[in-house]
Enzyme design. Structure first.
Site, PDB file in Angstrom:
ATOM      1  N   GLU A   1      -4.404  30.952  89.812  1.00  0.00           N
ATOM      2  CA  GLU A   1      -4.677  32.161  90.591  1.00  0.00           C
ATOM      3  C   GLU A   1      -3.484  33.097  90.699  1.00  0.00           C
ATOM      4  OE1 GLU A   1      -3.451  28.978  93.618  1.00  0.00           O
ATOM      5  OE2 GLU A   1      -4.493  29.101  91.698  1.00  0.00           O
TER       6      GLU A   1
ATOM      7  N   HIS B   1      -1.177  26.481  89.118  1.00  0.00           N
ATOM      8  CA  HIS B   1      -1.955  27.457  89.899  1.00  0.00           C
ATOM      9  C   HIS B   1      -2.440  28.597  88.993  1.00  0.00           C
ATOM     10  CE1 HIS B   1      -1.243  25.923  93.990  1.00  0.00           C
ATOM     11  NE2 HIS B   1      -0.110  25.467  93.484  1.00  0.00           N
TER      12      HIS B   1
ATOM     13  N   CYS C   1      -3.863  21.546  91.867  1.00  0.00           N
ATOM     14  CA  CYS C   1      -2.643  20.948  92.430  1.00  0.00           C
ATOM     15  C   CYS C   1      -3.004  19.787  93.372  1.00  0.00           C
ATOM     16  CB  CYS C   1      -1.822  22.030  93.119  1.00  0.00           C
ATOM     17  SG  CYS C   1      -0.075  21.597  93.290  1.00  0.00           S
TER      18      CYS C   1
END
Length: 509
Positions: free
Chosen positions: A169, A167, A79
């Protein structure tokens, strides 16, 4: 030397989650603020640049010198990290034409990309950014897109440097773990050898080298962190470890006796010290949360100093500091933005001539439990809910008195025992009660009352960095409230805290 990946933190709410995902893949990693990047050495296998609430176009946007990293180590920009890499090479960054938050699906994936190996077009990803990469520098190549985000992923030609605008994660990126594994294993060449047993072997060896034949005094709290730290140090230096369990007058009901009994037979040389009066004197008249924490920490240090002198020739103070303590005490924006101070973070006063040893300071809470299991520690000890170092001192909002402590001990005892009786204790990560600095009108019998309010708090979490409130059964909460009001003199109202972290913290102070 333990191989690792460095995560450079630009203030993203997801930074700690990146670290957790890497460790779940058995790769050790460390988080470092962008304004305090350590010198990298041969043990570093790669670098991840986190997201950020900033825009790269902001005047005060984080912009660290990456000249010693780019081209020398594999990089994954996530990002903001991706936009920083593009912006630094004269790519075009600007506000998104459409909202780029929430779920999206990949519409294009470069089939030969090692980063996206095993990930196909259509895979769901999680977006969370206001800016976007509008055009790439000539030396960059696009490797992924979504319907609304043309440049969702890129690679820098002739470098092992990548950027993604989603993202991986978070849970909602369905192939996020695959992407991170591709980066760690195929690109960084990590061996994935960071396991509980490996950690124990390395930690014990390092403790032996560091401590030698020196004596260590360690403050036990009865909780998981200090217990695991003590067993690790004991494994390294044997009887040169001496443990102290202090009754600071802010423990749970019967906890001093119960914990000493639990430690019996573990060979930790535990001494119980009743120091209630010293803590109460230091806390008298204090209402500010930070002042209370610091006062409690000061008395703990004084007690350890006094007890260590009785032992003679003690060189070290052992502590159960864990990674969330360190992260919350060292902000990306510097000390002024610290969330709260921790009793076991920040060093010792000059007059206490002891060095600090913290064998768990790189671990998250659930990792500490796995290490404890590897060490053969009783599951009953490992399964205990976390309990703050300052104890009930930060669950009594406002000033502290022995009377208030007694009320909260009784309330907490009913709540925790009820969770255990109903089989809910192990479903909750942490639970406790708060005594509020306000009173409310009630009625008992035919009489008007004006008494204390208590708030119950129960959260689910894995490491304490984020947490959600537990949806305990209404009937259970009703019964607990009833029992508290009927049995605890001075309380006429019970409320339940339904705040998550963030934005609220787990403890109220």
């Amino acid at each position: 030397m333990q191989e690792m990946v460095i995560v450079i933190d630009f203030g993203s709410q997801y930074t700690q989650l990146i670290a957790r995902r890497l460790r779940e893949l058995n790769v050790y990693c460390e988080i470092h603020p962008f304004n305090s990047i350590p010198s990298l050495n041969g043990s570093v296998k790669g670098v991840i640049l986190s997201g950020s609430p900033y825009s790269v176009k902001d005047k005060d946007a984080p912009d660290p010198d990456l000249s010693g990293i780019s081209g020398f180590y594999p990089i994954l920009g996530v990002c903001y990290g991706a936009q920083l890499l593009a912006n630094n090479s004269k790519g075009e960054i600007g506000p998104s034409d459409t909202r780029e938050y929430g779920r999206a699906n990949l519409s294009f994936v470069e089939s030969n990309s090692v980063l996206f190996k095993g990930i196909s077009s259509g895979s769901q990803v999680w977006m969370s950014h206001g800016d976007t990469i509008k055009s790439l520098p000539d030396s960059f190549e696009k490797i992924a897109s979504t319907k609304d985000v043309e440049i969702a992923g890129f690679k820098i030609s002739d470098e092992l440097s990548f950027g993604i605008q989603f993202h991986p994660e978070v849970f909602h990126s369905t192939d996020g773990t695959t992407l991170l594994k591709n980066f760690l294993v195929d690109i960084c060449k990590c061996s994935q050898d960071w396991t509980p047993d490996a950690f124990v072997a390395t930690a014990v060896s390092e403790l032996k080298d560091t401590l030698g034949s020196d004596k260590v005094v360690l403050g036990l709290s009865g909780g998981v962190d200090s217990t695991v730290a003590a067993v690790l140090i004991k494994k390294a230096i044997g009887d040169n470890l001496n443990c102290i369990f202090v009754d600071n007058g802010l423990l749970r009901k019967n906890e001093f006796e119960d914990v000493l009994r639990q430690y019996h037979g573990m060979g930790l040389n535990v001494k119980g010290v009743n120091a209630k009066d010293k803590f109460y004197r230091e806390l008298e008249g204090l209402s500010d949360p930070e002042e209370k924490r610091k006062a409690i920490g000061k008395v703990f240090i004084d007690v350890f100093d006094e007890e260590s002198k009785k032992l003679g020739d003690v060189k070290w103070l052992g502590q159960g500091t864990i990674y969330p303590d360190v992260i919350e005490s060292v902000s990306v924006k510097g000390p002024s933005a610290t969330i709260k101070s921790h009793h076991n973070v920040g060093g010792l006063p000059d007059y206490m001539n002891l060095k600090v040893v913290e064998p768990l300071k790189a671990l998250f809470k659930d990792e500490v439990r796995r290490i404890g299991a590897s060490l053969g520690i009783d599951p009953a000890l490992l399964g205990r809910h976390p309990f703050p170092g300052p104890g009930l001192g930060i669950r009594i909002l406002g000033d502290i008195t022995p009377e208030k402590v007694h009320i909260l001990q009784e309330v907490d005892y009913i709540f925790i025992n009820s969770l255990k009786k109903e089989g809910l204790y192990d479903e909750v990560w942490q639970a406790g009660a708060m005594l509020l600095p306000v009173q409310s009108v009630g009625v008992m019998g035919d009489e008007r009352t004006y008494e204390q309010i208590v708030a119950l708090r129960a959260v689910s979490s894995t490491d304490g960095m984020t947490a959600d409130w537990c949806h305990l059964p209404y009937e259970f909460l009703s019964n607990v409230s009833n029992e508290i009001i009927n049995k605890v003199k001075g309380v006429n109202r019970v409320v339940y805290d339904i705040s998550s972290k963030p934005p609220a913290t787990i403890e109220w102070e």
